[in-house]
Every structure is written in structure tokens, then in C-alpha cells.
Design a protein around this motif. Structure first.
Motif: not given
Length: 76
Positions: A35-59
Motif C-alpha cells: 500500500x505504501x509503494x502503490x501511492x495510496x496517499x497520492x490517490x487520496x490527494x487526487x480525490x481531495x482535489x476532485x472534491x475541492x474542484x466540485x465545491x468550487x464549481x458549485x459556488x
């Protein structure tokens, strides 16, 4: 009658429990390392950015808040 030496049944049971614990520990370590080698932290960061983008798009958040949170997420 052939016995298990001075350990008896307790010794045999202890050895079985010991080896099961060793095998489970090794399996857990391999899983954790993969799990450490597969970049599990990277995928959670990517998901957090997606949520942030969604919040911004919704105003829900303004430009300043969006940029602040985005910089913080990318810095981690």
C-alpha cells in the motif's frame, strides 16, 4: 505412549499460536508495504482535489478559498 516432552500439549499449542502469529504478521507487513509503494496517499490527494474542484464549481467556495486549499493540498 509417546509424549511431547516436558512441554506437553501446552507447548504444542503455544508453537502453533506462535507460527500463526508470525505468518499473520508477515502477511500484514507485505500488505502494508504494498500500500505504501502503490501511492495510496497520492490517490487520496487526487480525490481531495476532485472534491475541492466540485465545491468550487458549485459556488460553495470563492476564488481565494479555492486557491488556499489547493495550495495546501498540493504542498502535502
Amino acid at each position: 505412549m509417546m509424549g511431547f516432552g516436558w512441554f506437553g500439549w501446552f507447548g504444542m499449542l503455544f508453537m502453533v499460536i506462535f507460527w500463526v502469529a508470525v505468518i499473520v504478521g508477515i502477511a500484514w507487513l507485505v500488505k502494508w508495504l504494498s500500500e505504501q509503494g502503490s501511492g495510496g496517499n497520492r490517490s487520496s490527494r487526487r480525490r481531495a482535489l476532485e472534491i475541492l474542484d466540485e465545491k468550487y464549481a458549485r459556488g460553495e467556495i470563492d476564488d481565494k478559498e479555492y486557491e488556499r486549499r489547493r495550495r495546501k493540498l498540493l504542498k502535502e
